[in-house]
Every structure is written in structure tokens, then in C-alpha cells.
Design a protein around this motif. Structure first.
Motif, PDB file in Angstrom:
ATOM      1  N   TYR B  33       0.875  -1.190  -0.020  1.00 51.76           N
ATOM      2  CA  TYR B  33       0.027  -0.094   0.025  1.00 51.76           C
ATOM      3  C   TYR B  33       0.934   1.178   0.107  1.00 51.76           C
ATOM      4  O   TYR B  33       1.823   1.375   0.482  1.00 51.76           O
ATOM      5  CB  TYR B  33      -0.841   0.122   1.313  1.00 51.76           C
ATOM      6  N   TYR B  35       0.282   5.137   1.117  1.00 54.64           N
ATOM      7  CA  TYR B  35      -0.599   6.396   1.656  1.00 54.64           C
ATOM      8  C   TYR B  35       0.078   7.609   1.638  1.00 54.64           C
ATOM      9  O   TYR B  35       1.384   7.784   1.646  1.00 54.64           O
ATOM     10  CB  TYR B  35      -0.664   5.895   3.250  1.00 54.64           C
ATOM     11  N   LEU B  45      -5.147   6.096   1.755  1.00 54.98           N
ATOM     12  CA  LEU B  45      -4.913   5.366   0.740  1.00 54.98           C
ATOM     13  C   LEU B  45      -4.859   5.954  -0.523  1.00 54.98           C
ATOM     14  O   LEU B  45      -5.666   6.450  -0.968  1.00 54.98           O
ATOM     15  CB  LEU B  45      -5.702   4.051   0.694  1.00 54.98           C
ATOM     16  N   GLN B  48      -3.357   0.321  -3.782  1.00 58.32           N
ATOM     17  CA  GLN B  48      -3.069  -1.057  -3.409  1.00 58.32           C
ATOM     18  C   GLN B  48      -2.520  -1.998  -4.313  1.00 58.32           C
ATOM     19  O   GLN B  48      -3.232  -2.044  -5.418  1.00 58.32           O
ATOM     20  CB  GLN B  48      -4.354  -1.412  -2.419  1.00 58.32           C
ATOM     21  N   VAL B  55      -4.970  -3.371  -7.070  1.00 59.37           N
ATOM     22  CA  VAL B  55      -6.244  -3.694  -6.689  1.00 59.37           C
ATOM     23  C   VAL B  55      -7.012  -2.484  -6.544  1.00 59.37           C
ATOM     24  O   VAL B  55      -8.331  -2.716  -6.828  1.00 59.37           O
ATOM     25  CB  VAL B  55      -6.239  -4.418  -5.080  1.00 59.37           C
ATOM     26  N   ASP B  56      -6.599  -1.345  -5.897  1.00 60.73           N
ATOM     27  CA  ASP B  56      -7.309  -0.266  -5.823  1.00 60.73           C
ATOM     28  C   ASP B  56      -6.477   0.997  -6.054  1.00 60.73           C
ATOM     29  O   ASP B  56      -5.469   1.097  -5.233  1.00 60.73           O
ATOM     30  CB  ASP B  56      -8.104  -0.222  -4.418  1.00 60.73           C
ATOM     31  N   SER B  58      -8.168   4.253  -6.855  1.00 61.49           N
ATOM     32  CA  SER B  58      -9.426   5.177  -6.824  1.00 61.49           C
ATOM     33  C   SER B  58      -9.256   6.380  -6.368  1.00 61.49           C
ATOM     34  O   SER B  58      -9.716   7.434  -6.852  1.00 61.49           O
ATOM     35  CB  SER B  58     -10.638   4.607  -6.223  1.00 61.49           C
ATOM     36  N   PRO B  98      -4.538  -9.340   1.377  1.00 62.90           N
ATOM     37  CA  PRO B  98      -5.407  -8.186   1.810  1.00 62.90           C
ATOM     38  C   PRO B  98      -6.218  -8.780   2.912  1.00 62.90           C
ATOM     39  O   PRO B  98      -6.392 -10.111   3.066  1.00 62.90           O
ATOM     40  CB  PRO B  98      -6.143  -7.764   0.325  1.00 62.90           C
ATOM     41  N   GLY B  99      -7.115  -8.175   3.278  1.00 62.22           N
ATOM     42  CA  GLY B  99      -8.213  -8.516   4.428  1.00 62.22           C
ATOM     43  C   GLY B  99      -7.970  -8.184   5.645  1.00 62.22           C
ATOM     44  O   GLY B  99      -7.112  -7.444   5.878  1.00 62.22           O
ATOM     45  N   ASN B 100      -8.552  -8.787   6.607  1.00 62.57           N
ATOM     46  CA  ASN B 100      -8.530  -8.212   7.954  1.00 62.57           C
ATOM     47  C   ASN B 100      -7.294  -8.785   8.884  1.00 62.57           C
ATOM     48  O   ASN B 100      -7.231  -9.643   9.604  1.00 62.57           O
ATOM     49  CB  ASN B 100     -10.061  -8.932   8.676  1.00 62.57           C
ATOM     50  N   GLN B 101      -6.162  -8.073   8.562  1.00 63.69           N
ATOM     51  CA  GLN B 101      -5.133  -8.273   9.392  1.00 63.69           C
ATOM     52  C   GLN B 101      -4.273  -6.943   9.238  1.00 63.69           C
ATOM     53  O   GLN B 101      -4.382  -5.888   8.512  1.00 63.69           O
ATOM     54  CB  GLN B 101      -4.317  -9.335   8.743  1.00 63.69           C
ATOM     55  N   PRO B 102      -3.351  -6.706  10.019  1.00 61.20           N
ATOM     56  CA  PRO B 102      -2.778  -5.383  10.290  1.00 61.20           C
ATOM     57  C   PRO B 102      -1.660  -5.161   9.330  1.00 61.20           C
ATOM     58  O   PRO B 102      -1.292  -6.154   8.433  1.00 61.20           O
ATOM     59  CB  PRO B 102      -1.811  -5.740  11.630  1.00 61.20           C
ATOM     60  N   GLN B 103      -1.806  -3.988   8.632  1.00 56.69           N
ATOM     61  CA  GLN B 103      -0.551  -3.579   7.642  1.00 56.69           C
ATOM     62  C   GLN B 103       0.567  -2.928   8.680  1.00 56.69           C
ATOM     63  O   GLN B 103       0.315  -2.452   9.710  1.00 56.69           O
ATOM     64  CB  GLN B 103      -1.293  -2.424   6.784  1.00 56.69           C
ATOM     65  N   HIS B 104       1.814  -3.223   8.098  1.00 56.08           N
ATOM     66  CA  HIS B 104       2.983  -2.921   8.485  1.00 56.08           C
ATOM     67  C   HIS B 104       3.681  -1.668   7.766  1.00 56.08           C
ATOM     68  O   HIS B 104       3.690  -1.958   6.474  1.00 56.08           O
ATOM     69  CB  HIS B 104       3.801  -4.140   8.695  1.00 56.08           C
ATOM     70  N   PHE B 105       3.725  -0.542   8.471  1.00 56.15           N
ATOM     71  CA  PHE B 105       4.135   0.626   7.888  1.00 56.15           C
ATOM     72  C   PHE B 105       5.788   0.762   7.974  1.00 56.15           C
ATOM     73  O   PHE B 105       6.299   0.545   8.912  1.00 56.15           O
ATOM     74  CB  PHE B 105       3.666   1.725   8.620  1.00 56.15           C
TER      75      PHE B 105
END
Lengths: 112, 114
Positions: B33, B35, B45, B48, B55-56, B58, B98-105
């Protein structure tokens, strides 16, 4: 349109007391929520998350509460420590979790 | 485990110039991702990737911003030409899927436009 809101830009708490950070969201399709902690000049660090099927999740000194009917979540830090001083962001995503929406952050200061 | 690496840490350019940022995600993370974080706001965002596919995108201003993730690992984000309102911190994040898990920055690139 801000779908995730943190209405308190800052919070000061005495060391050893409880810190409560609040977050509201508008989209009822959100089903996964996270809290991130950010120190200056660093990227956000994942702290704790909660799925919409639960109303509470604990990890050590950190507990996240989710009230789906009120579209509200909160992060409790007990006891607060000076090292907890940082900016805290809440984030939310919908089904599939493709896009995370972040709040504007709350700056927490823990006073020794 | 090595974290998300970003470079440069800081960049100062004049408006209408171009700039590029680089990101190396955590090894094995398929989702990447980009940002944009403007001062006083939360990260927003821009784009992605899942492996090397978009994926995205937009919210990516495609008239001036572009991003690629060749070979599904490293990624670059480019701005050409830059505007004053592009002054922000650009954060790269990755997750296993993707999905419901943390993103690491990563620690981000702070861009200042003069």
C-alpha cells in the motif's frame, strides 16, 4: 467525508492512571478495527485490533472495546507509562479489508 | 524480521519538478500500500497492489501520480509534476494478504514542495 473520527486531538494523563482514547465511525459495513501508535518521524506501529464479532480484545495493558450499535470504539491503556506518549490512530475496514480508513489521531501525553 | 524499508527519508523539491519514492516491503508480503499523510490528518490510501497487480487506485491522482510494483516486490511511487498541496509524508505499508489483518508501515518519506 471522514468515515472514521477521533474528536479529541490531544489527551494528557498521569503516569499509572488509565488512558482512554475514543473513535467513532459512520459506515455500518466496517467489520475490522485497529489501533496504531505513532512516534515522531516514524511510521505507525500496529497495536491491537478487534473484529466486529467481538466487543472486547485485550493485549497486556491495552484493551479495545467495540460498541457496534453506537459505532464507537475505545482504547484503554492501564496503567499508562511515559513511553506510551505518542499519537494514536484508529482505523477501520469493511468486508474483505481492502481499504483501511484512518482517523486524524489523538496525541497522548503521559506525565511522569 | 526486517521491516518495511523506504527511501529517501526526506525530499525537498520545487513545484513542477518530479520526485520518486521507493519501498521494499516485508519479505513474503503480497500486498503493498501507498498512503499520503498530510499534516494533522490520518493516512489516506493512494494505491494498493496485490503482488504486481493494482487492486485499488481510486484515490490516486492519476494525472500526476503513478506507481508500479514490478516483479511483485519493490515498489516506486512517482509524482510529476509536483504541486504545493503534495507536501506530505508518503507511507508505504505491506501485509501478508489483503483482508482483515494489520498492515505494517515503513517510516515514510517526508516531501516538502517549495
Amino acid at each position: 467525508d471522514q468515515q472514521v473520527k477521533q474528536n479529541s486531538p490531544s489527551l494528557s494523563v498521569q503516569e499509572g492512571r488509565i488512558s482512554i482514547l475514543n473513535c467513532d465511525y459512520t459506515n455500518s459495513m466496517f467489520d475490522y478495527f485497529l489501533w496504531y501508535k505513532k512516534y515522531p518521524a516514524e511510521g505507525p506501529t500496529f497495536l491491537i485490533s478487534i473484529s466486529s464479532i467481538k466487543d472486547k480484545n485485550e493485549d497486556g495493558r491495552f484493551t479495545v472495546f467495540l460498541n457496534k450499535s453506537a459505532k464507537h470504539l475505545s482504547l484503554h491503556i492501564v496503567p499508562s507509562q511515559p513511553g506510551d506518549s505518542a499519537v494514536y490512530f484508529c482505523a477501520a475496514s469493511g468486508i474483505g479489508g481492502n481499504q483501511f480508513y484512518f482517523g486524524t489521531g489523538t496525541s497522548l501525553t503521559v506525565i511522569p | 524480521e526486517a521491516g518495511v524499508a523506504q527511501s529517501p527519508r526526506y525530499k525537498i523539491i520545487e513545484k513542477r519538478q518530479s520526485v520518486a519514492f521507493w519501498c521494499n516491503p516485508i519479505s513474503g508480503h503480497a500486498t503493498l500500500y501507498w498512503y499520503q499523510q498530510i499534516l494533522g490528518q490520518g493516512p489516506k490510501l493512494l494505491i494498493q497492489f496485490q503482488n504486481n497487480g493494482v487492486v485499488d487506485d481510486s484515490q490516486l491522482p492519476k494525472d500526476r501520480f503513478s506507481a508500479e510494483r514490478l516483479k511483485g516486490v519493490d515498489s516506486t511511487l512517482k509524482i510529476q509534476p509536483a504541486k504545493l498541496e503534495d507536501s506530505a509524508v508518503y507511507l508505504c505499508a505491506s501485509s501478508l494478504d489483503p483482508g482483515n489483518q494489520p498492515q505494517h508501515f515503513g517510516d515514510g518519506t517526508r516531501l516538502s514542495i517549495l
